[in-house]
Enzyme design. Structure first.
Site, PDB file in Angstrom:
ATOM      1  N   HIS A  57      41.357  46.844  47.026  1.00 57.16           N
ATOM      2  CA  HIS A  57      41.802  46.862  48.422  1.00 57.16           C
ATOM      3  C   HIS A  57      41.411  48.192  49.045  1.00 57.16           C
ATOM      4  CE1 HIS A  57      45.165  48.723  46.291  1.00 57.16           C
ATOM      5  NE2 HIS A  57      45.712  49.137  47.423  1.00 57.16           N
ATOM      6  N   HIS A  81      42.970  50.774  50.456  1.00 60.15           N
ATOM      7  CA  HIS A  81      43.745  52.025  50.489  1.00 60.15           C
ATOM      8  C   HIS A  81      42.961  53.165  49.843  1.00 60.15           C
ATOM      9  CE1 HIS A  81      47.861  49.833  51.035  1.00 60.15           C
ATOM     10  NE2 HIS A  81      47.207  50.007  52.175  1.00 60.15           N
ATOM     11  N   ASP A  84      43.602  55.636  47.978  1.00 54.49           N
ATOM     12  CA  ASP A  84      43.751  55.969  46.552  1.00 54.49           C
ATOM     13  C   ASP A  84      43.044  54.954  45.645  1.00 54.49           C
ATOM     14  OD1 ASP A  84      45.929  54.232  47.453  1.00 54.49           O
ATOM     15  OD2 ASP A  84      46.791  54.474  45.452  1.00 54.49           O
ATOM     16  N   HIS A  85      42.358  53.967  46.250  1.00 53.13           N
ATOM     17  CA  HIS A  85      41.581  52.999  45.458  1.00 53.13           C
ATOM     18  C   HIS A  85      40.092  53.023  45.786  1.00 53.13           C
ATOM     19  CE1 HIS A  85      45.221  51.116  43.753  1.00 53.13           C
ATOM     20  NE2 HIS A  85      45.729  51.707  44.823  1.00 53.13           N
ATOM     21  N   HIS A 122      50.214  42.880  49.633  1.00 52.14           N
ATOM     22  CA  HIS A 122      50.223  44.355  49.714  1.00 52.14           C
ATOM     23  C   HIS A 122      49.349  44.760  50.900  1.00 52.14           C
ATOM     24  CE1 HIS A 122      50.197  48.520  48.405  1.00 52.14           C
ATOM     25  NE2 HIS A 122      48.876  48.506  48.284  1.00 52.14           N
ATOM     26  N   ASP A 171      47.087  46.988  43.472  1.00 55.49           N
ATOM     27  CA  ASP A 171      48.498  47.250  43.801  1.00 55.49           C
ATOM     28  C   ASP A 171      49.264  45.957  44.076  1.00 55.49           C
ATOM     29  OD1 ASP A 171      47.911  49.906  43.558  1.00 55.49           O
ATOM     30  OD2 ASP A 171      48.140  50.394  45.688  1.00 55.49           O
ATOM     31  N   HIS A 176      48.271  51.495  39.169  1.00 55.95           N
ATOM     32  CA  HIS A 176      49.093  52.706  39.042  1.00 55.95           C
ATOM     33  C   HIS A 176      49.902  52.703  37.750  1.00 55.95           C
ATOM     34  CE1 HIS A 176      48.795  54.397  43.202  1.00 55.95           C
ATOM     35  NE2 HIS A 176      48.519  53.138  43.514  1.00 55.95           N
TER      36      HIS A 176
END
Ligand code: ZN
Ligand code: FE
Length: 265
Positions: free
Chosen positions: A68, A70, A72-73, A127, A144, A183
């Site tokens: 996805h 975001h 942090d990905h 999400h 996530d 995570h």
């Protein structure tokens, strides 16, 4: 005796997954077939640890799979693309405009053959609306959406959508499927699970195992779909007995109630 056919060798061959810790508590993953030097990267949170892990193992990345959009990905996508010419960036069709460097968009059940591996995308919105899980052989990368003993927050979708993604898409994968999530949240998730499902021995065992692993600096991934059905409250809502302990009778309301409780746990 005849030599085993190519397809049987493929079936017997093993998909090797290497977690690469990134940022605070993210995991990127390297995925390659035993004996191959070509690899896929799942969720390149940042480029430096991923490049170091590739070099350490003598692997060449052919593609990045982004679960996805975001940061942090996908934070390492563009730097990896610059460092590795020809690198494909694969993500959801929905996220064409949101995943940096995207070169190949996949629809629900869309597939791609990359680095000698056959990749299948499952749309799992909730999400985010473009969230996908990637299935490679007996392994699923859930980003996530599904965590060990937990699930992501509903930033873009609603409870009906996200519980469908979890219960009807991910929980329908074969029980032995290995689950690699985005995570390292297992200890905190297991503590929440105990607060709502404390009589469940599987949850108590998970917390003990996860605390021991984390104290030793070991990752708690992978889990399996079978284990998640046993200890993950967000999948346990498919069980009428568990729902009854929440005073509810339908899985969407059960999911919504648990997600709300977890948001402020
Ligand atoms: Zn996210
Ligand atoms: Fe994340």
């Amino acid at each position: 005796m005849t030599a085993p056919s190519w397809s049987i060798l493929r079936l017997m061959s093993h998909v090797i997954v290497t977690p690469v810790p990134c940022l605070q508590d993210n995991y990127a993953y390297l995925v390659h077939e035993q004996g191959s030097t070509e690899a896929l990267v799942v969720d390149a949170s940042e480029s430096a640890p991923v490049l170091a892990a590739l070099a350490e193992r003598g692997l060449t990345a052919r593609a990045v799979l982004s679960t996805h959009h975001h940061f942090d990905h996908v934070g390492g996508n563009l730097e990896l693309k610059r460092a590795l010419p020809g690198l494909e960036i694969v993500g959801s069709e929905y996220d064409r405009e949101r995943i940096p460097g995207l070169t190949r968009a996949l629809a629900h059940h869309g597939g791609a053959d990359l680095a000698g591996l056959s990749v299948r995308a499952l749309a799992v919105p909730g999400h985010t609306l473009g969230a996908v899980a990637f299935v490679i052989g007996d392994t699923v990368f859930t980003g996530d959406t599904l965590f060990i003993a937990g699930c992501g927050r509903m930033f873009e979708g609603d409870a009906k959508m996200m519980s469908h993604s979890l219960l009807d898409e991910l929980a329908s994968l074969p029980d032995e499927t290995r689950v690699y999530c985005g995570h390292e949240y297992t200890v905190a998730n297991a503590r929440f699970a105990i607060s709502v499902d404390g009589d469940n021995a599987a949850v108590r065992e998970l917390l003990a195992r996860a605390e021991k692993a984390r104290a030793a600096g070991i990752a708690t991934v992978p889990s399996t779909i079978a284990d998640e059905k046993r200890h993950n409250p967000f999948l346990r809502v498919a069980d009428p007995g568990f729902l009854a302990t929440l005073g509810l009778s339908d899985s969407v309301s059960g999911f919504a109630q648990l997600r709300k409780a977890k948001d402020s746990f």
